[in-house]
Design a protein around this motif. Sequence first.
Motif, PDB file in Angstrom:
ATOM      1  N   GLY A   1       0.776  -1.234   0.000  1.00 18.66           N
ATOM      2  CA  GLY A   1       0.000   0.000   0.000  1.00 18.66           C
ATOM      3  C   GLY A   1       0.806   1.281   0.000  1.00 18.66           C
ATOM      4  N   LEU A   2       2.123   1.173  -0.071  1.00 19.99           N
ATOM      5  CA  LEU A   2       2.954   2.379  -0.054  1.00 19.99           C
ATOM      6  C   LEU A   2       3.450   2.704  -1.453  1.00 19.99           C
ATOM      7  CD1 LEU A   2       5.129   1.773   3.146  1.00 19.99           C
ATOM      8  CD2 LEU A   2       3.038   3.138   2.924  1.00 19.99           C
ATOM      9  N   ASP A   3       3.501   3.988  -1.768  1.00 19.75           N
ATOM     10  CA  ASP A   3       4.029   4.414  -3.065  1.00 19.75           C
ATOM     11  C   ASP A   3       5.552   4.488  -3.012  1.00 19.75           C
ATOM     12  OD1 ASP A   3       4.662   6.783  -1.689  1.00 19.75           O
ATOM     13  OD2 ASP A   3       2.973   7.878  -2.525  1.00 19.75           O
ATOM     14  N   GLU A   4       6.161   4.718  -4.174  1.00 18.01           N
ATOM     15  CA  GLU A   4       7.631   4.754  -4.277  1.00 18.01           C
ATOM     16  C   GLU A   4       8.247   5.764  -3.309  1.00 18.01           C
ATOM     17  OE1 GLU A   4      10.160   3.351  -6.360  1.00 18.01           O
ATOM     18  OE2 GLU A   4       8.828   1.957  -7.388  1.00 18.01           O
TER      19      GLU A   4
ATOM     20  N   ILE B   1       5.766   6.117   9.091  1.00 20.90           N
ATOM     21  CA  ILE B   1       5.204   6.556   7.809  1.00 20.90           C
ATOM     22  C   ILE B   1       3.693   6.733   7.896  1.00 20.90           C
ATOM     23  CG2 ILE B   1       4.751   5.831   5.414  1.00 20.90           C
ATOM     24  CD1 ILE B   1       7.609   4.585   5.472  1.00 20.90           C
ATOM     25  N   ASP B   2       2.997   5.687   8.379  1.00 17.28           N
ATOM     26  CA  ASP B   2       1.532   5.772   8.346  1.00 17.28           C
ATOM     27  C   ASP B   2       0.825   5.163   9.547  1.00 17.28           C
ATOM     28  OD1 ASP B   2       1.761   3.042   7.915  1.00 17.28           O
ATOM     29  OD2 ASP B   2       0.784   3.040   5.960  1.00 17.28           O
ATOM     30  N   GLY B   3       1.576   4.800  10.581  1.00 13.61           N
ATOM     31  CA  GLY B   3       0.964   4.276  11.796  1.00 13.61           C
ATOM     32  C   GLY B   3       0.729   2.777  11.804  1.00 13.61           C
ATOM     33  N   ALA B   4       0.955   2.081  10.679  1.00 13.47           N
ATOM     34  CA  ALA B   4       0.731   0.636  10.630  1.00 13.47           C
ATOM     35  C   ALA B   4       1.796  -0.081  11.450  1.00 13.47           C
ATOM     36  CB  ALA B   4       0.761   0.140   9.192  1.00 13.47           C
ATOM     37  N   THR B   5       1.370  -1.008  12.304  1.00 12.41           N
ATOM     38  CA  THR B   5       2.306  -1.749  13.151  1.00 12.41           C
ATOM     39  C   THR B   5       1.982  -3.245  13.103  1.00 12.41           C
ATOM     40  OG1 THR B   5       0.911  -1.531  15.097  1.00 12.41           O
ATOM     41  CG2 THR B   5       2.603   0.161  14.770  1.00 12.41           C
ATOM     42  N   GLY B   6       2.855  -4.023  13.677  1.00  9.47           N
ATOM     43  CA  GLY B   6       2.626  -5.458  13.788  1.00  9.47           C
ATOM     44  C   GLY B   6       3.297  -6.240  12.688  1.00  9.47           C
ATOM     45  N   ASP B   7       3.206  -7.560  12.822  1.00 16.88           N
ATOM     46  CA  ASP B   7       3.849  -8.421  11.829  1.00 16.88           C
ATOM     47  C   ASP B   7       2.874  -8.965  10.803  1.00 16.88           C
ATOM     48  OD1 ASP B   7       2.554 -10.100  13.575  1.00 16.88           O
ATOM     49  OD2 ASP B   7       4.239 -11.442  13.882  1.00 16.88           O
ATOM     50  N   TRP B   8       1.650  -8.528  10.871  1.00 20.55           N
ATOM     51  CA  TRP B   8       0.633  -8.975   9.921  1.00 20.55           C
ATOM     52  C   TRP B   8      -0.487  -7.943   9.926  1.00 20.55           C
ATOM     53  CZ3 TRP B   8       1.980 -12.625   6.759  1.00 20.55           C
ATOM     54  CH2 TRP B   8       1.034 -13.267   5.978  1.00 20.55           C
ATOM     55  N   PRO B   9      -1.187  -7.779   8.821  1.00 18.65           N
ATOM     56  CA  PRO B   9      -2.290  -6.798   8.816  1.00 18.65           C
ATOM     57  C   PRO B   9      -3.329  -7.098   9.916  1.00 18.65           C
ATOM     58  CG  PRO B   9      -1.889  -7.656   6.614  1.00 18.65           C
ATOM     59  CD  PRO B   9      -1.055  -8.468   7.564  1.00 18.65           C
TER      60      PRO B   9
END
Length: 175
Positions: free
Chosen positions: A40-43, A165-173
């Motif tokens: 989900g991240l751009d270049e 970058i965007d607050g996403a954490t953890g080892d899996w969605p």
Amino acid sequence: MGDDAVSDASAGLPYAGGEKEILRASLDRLRDAVLWKLEGLDEERLRRPMTPSGTNLLGLVKHLASVEYGWFVETFGREPEPLWFDPYSAEDMYASDDETAEQIIAFYGRARTAADRTLAELPLEAVGRPAWHEGREVSLRWVLVHMIEETARHAGHMDIARELIDGATGDWPAG
């Protein structure tokens, strides 16, 4: 998480079985977490330096691909794909302007495939010689444990970078 709860990431792990099967599954789980950190991240965000030293998500993936080739392939006398950068001068830690995310992710996929071939074809007791360790011998078991450590270390770096970058954490969605 309680003992009865199982995360999505651990659902496919064998909780019993042979040593090689368990170690391989652990490495694969970490490899998959590394790839999830990119989703989900751009270049721009994949290349964004997140530390004073310039660490970024794409560079960490390039490095992991490079070390998978080095440890699993070269160490055991197998032919890696020709590299277009010098991994001994830290060029594997950064994505150059002419490298795309797609190219680096594909490189990681090819490195994983080559490493998996070695793991499938050799016993854990097989011995190889890393070119950069002046004649020291290492077993495939040692290399596999080392790569679990290496991948876990960098997956942790990626977890922190992704959170910044965007607050996403953890080892899996989540979910």
